[in-house]
Design an enzyme around this catalytic site. Structure first.
Site, mmCIF file in Angstrom:
data_model
loop_
_atom_site.group_PDB
_atom_site.id
_atom_site.type_symbol
_atom_site.label_atom_id
_atom_site.label_comp_id
_atom_site.label_asym_id
_atom_site.label_seq_id
_atom_site.Cartn_x
_atom_site.Cartn_y
_atom_site.Cartn_z
ATOM 1 N N ARG A 28 0.686 -0.941 0.500
ATOM 2 C CA ARG A 28 -0.030 -0.195 0.102
ATOM 3 C C ARG A 28 1.053 0.877 0.105
ATOM 4 N NH1 ARG A 28 -0.863 2.530 4.538
ATOM 5 N NH2 ARG A 28 -0.112 1.421 5.764
ATOM 6 N N GLU A 66 -0.478 5.270 24.667
ATOM 7 C CA GLU A 66 -1.441 5.103 23.433
ATOM 8 C C GLU A 66 -2.005 3.931 24.026
ATOM 9 O OE1 GLU A 66 -0.722 2.600 19.335
ATOM 10 O OE2 GLU A 66 0.055 2.332 20.793
ATOM 11 N N TRP A 88 0.878 7.784 15.680
ATOM 12 C CA TRP A 88 0.226 8.827 15.414
ATOM 13 C C TRP A 88 -0.290 9.682 14.093
ATOM 14 C CZ3 TRP A 88 -3.551 5.211 13.313
ATOM 15 C CH2 TRP A 88 -4.145 3.836 14.283
ATOM 16 N N TYR A 130 -8.838 1.513 17.040
ATOM 17 C CA TYR A 130 -8.936 0.819 18.076
ATOM 18 C C TYR A 130 -9.849 1.270 19.223
ATOM 19 C CZ TYR A 130 -5.131 -0.579 15.639
ATOM 20 O OH TYR A 130 -4.221 -1.284 14.700
ATOM 21 N N ARG A 174 -14.346 -19.859 26.416
ATOM 22 C CA ARG A 174 -13.462 -19.684 24.741
ATOM 23 C C ARG A 174 -13.575 -18.202 24.462
ATOM 24 N NH1 ARG A 174 -14.430 -25.361 25.308
ATOM 25 N NH2 ARG A 174 -16.207 -24.759 23.995
ATOM 26 N N CYS A 194 -4.143 -3.393 12.256
ATOM 27 C CA CYS A 194 -3.045 -3.768 12.351
ATOM 28 C C CYS A 194 -3.310 -5.300 13.371
ATOM 29 C CB CYS A 194 -1.744 -3.648 12.258
ATOM 30 S SG CYS A 194 -1.973 -2.728 10.255
ATOM 31 N N ARG A 214 -2.681 -8.978 11.901
ATOM 32 C CA ARG A 214 -3.329 -9.036 10.215
ATOM 33 C C ARG A 214 -1.729 -8.516 9.687
ATOM 34 N NH1 ARG A 214 -3.416 -4.812 7.347
ATOM 35 N NH2 ARG A 214 -4.206 -2.776 8.415
ATOM 36 N N ALA A 216 1.615 -7.004 10.241
ATOM 37 C CA ALA A 216 2.997 -6.111 11.014
ATOM 38 C C ALA A 216 4.046 -5.882 10.602
ATOM 39 C CB ALA A 216 3.522 -7.910 12.007
ATOM 40 N N ASP A 217 4.426 -4.742 10.918
ATOM 41 C CA ASP A 217 5.671 -4.024 10.693
ATOM 42 C C ASP A 217 6.707 -4.261 11.711
ATOM 43 O OD1 ASP A 217 7.653 -2.184 10.891
ATOM 44 O OD2 ASP A 217 6.480 -0.242 10.244
ATOM 45 N N LEU A 256 9.541 -6.680 6.295
ATOM 46 C CA LEU A 256 10.098 -6.165 6.989
ATOM 47 C C LEU A 256 10.417 -5.204 5.801
ATOM 48 C CD1 LEU A 256 13.147 -8.089 8.016
ATOM 49 C CD2 LEU A 256 12.179 -6.198 9.678
ATOM 50 N N TYR A 257 10.260 -3.359 5.597
ATOM 51 C CA TYR A 257 10.018 -2.615 4.938
ATOM 52 C C TYR A 257 11.529 -2.669 4.535
ATOM 53 C CZ TYR A 257 5.413 -1.054 5.509
ATOM 54 O OH TYR A 257 3.449 -0.340 5.668
ATOM 55 N N ALA A 311 6.170 4.249 7.215
ATOM 56 C CA ALA A 311 5.750 3.883 6.042
ATOM 57 C C ALA A 311 4.085 4.073 5.297
ATOM 58 C CB ALA A 311 6.652 2.815 5.035
#
Length: 312
Positions: A28, A66, A88, A130, A174, A194, A214, A216-217, A256-257, A311
């Site tokens: 993205r 945060e 943010w 969130y 559960r 994320c 979902r 993960a940087d 990883l970027y 990013a």
């Protein structure tokens, strides 16, 4: 002395695997990544242990602030910026620059956010991210007598309050979980969640937490997310008169970027050491009454911070 079985080694091993085996992908942001699909790590919380990285400094107070901000349900960056938390800011700043054409600096943008309530209301809101979903998930009620007519209720579902009650009253359930992935509102968010779903498990008087992330940087996001999961699990355990067990982190697209190459190599050259602890200094009345002063980290002596670009 370095520890051969140090908890952080699994993080470094996964980082190396992403960098050497990951698929190069467009994304993205346009930056590009190397990514693996599906990964997990486990960390013990016994004896106040906290999985802060030691091969670089993690600014845990920013992550803690945060998390406390999420629990308020606030979605405007103003409260974070006023506390010196900038994580943010890039998203609304990018929106402002695109909309106005003004190439304002981040510092000047944040100063206006803090000083001008109207400006903050217009440009500092992130949409229903969130915290909005955690404590005020939309709930609808009948609107008049017409069949099929509904209106949004003034107060939504508080998933966190329900979770605490569930842990206390039905610890074998559960269904001890909450999520931020509201399909109907994803497109209204500055960034879809994320770290999207949290689940909890009680056994032998201990509470353990699991996070499914979902996206993960691995350099910037995951170190914060692991700490925040540990912090949240400890808070819930305290509120429910349980001990903390362990946390399990699971990633979907773990990446990883490509513009982090030098930073990745620098961190992989380091050896982890040390055993920091996270302590909660008092027990507030509820999950929503904690303050940053209630948390302290001791025995944390990380190696130098490694800066990395975000990013957007």
């Amino acid at each position: 002395m370095p520890q051969a079985d140090h908890y952080e080694q699994q993080y470094l091993d996964l980082m190396r695997r992403i960098w050497t085996e990951g698929h190069t992908r467009t994304d993205r942001t346009g930056v590009g990544t190397r990514a693996l699909f599906g990964a997990s790590m486990r960390f013990s919380l016994a004896d106040d242990a906290v999985p802060l990285l030691t091969t670089k400094r993690v600014y845990w107070k920013a992550a803690a602030r945060e998390m406390l901000w999420f629990l308020t349900g606030d979605t405007n960056i103003r409260a974070l910026v006023a506390q010196g938390v900038h994580i943010w800011t890039d998203w609304p700043l990018d929106t402002y620059r695109r909309a106005t054409g003004e190439q304002i600096s981040r510092d000047d943008f944040e100063a206006r956010i803090v000083a001008d309530e109207g400006f903050a209301a217009r440009w500092g809101d992130l949409g229903p991210v969130y915290g909005a979903q955690w404590v005020n998930w939309p709930r609808y009620e009948p609107a008049g007598e017409g069949e099929g007519l509904y209106r949004r209720a003034s107060q939504g579902h508080n998933q966190i309050a329900a979770l605490v009650e569930g842990i206390r009253s039905n610890p074998g359930s559960r269904r001890l979980l909450f999520t931020g992935w509201n399909v109907d509102e994803v497109d209204s968010m500055a960034l879809p969640p994320c770290h999207m779903t949290y689940q909890f498990h009680v056994a032998d008087g201990k509470l353990s937490g699991l996070l499914f992330q979902r996206s993960a940087d691995f350099v910037l996001g995951v170190p914060f997310n692991i700490f925040a999961l540990a912090m949240l699990t400890r808070m819930l355990a305290q509120q429910c008169d349980l001990k903390a067990g362990e946390i399990v982190w699971q990633g979907g697209d773990v990446h990883l970027y490509l513009n982090h190459a030098e930073l990745v190599e620098a961190q992989l050259a380091r050896t982890p050491a040390g055993a920091p602890k996270l302590r909660i200094t008092r027990k507030p009345l509820s999950m929503f009454d904690y303050a940053i002063e209630d948390f302290e980290v001791v025995d944390y002596s990380p190696q130098a911070h490694i800066a990395a670009p975000v990013a957007v």
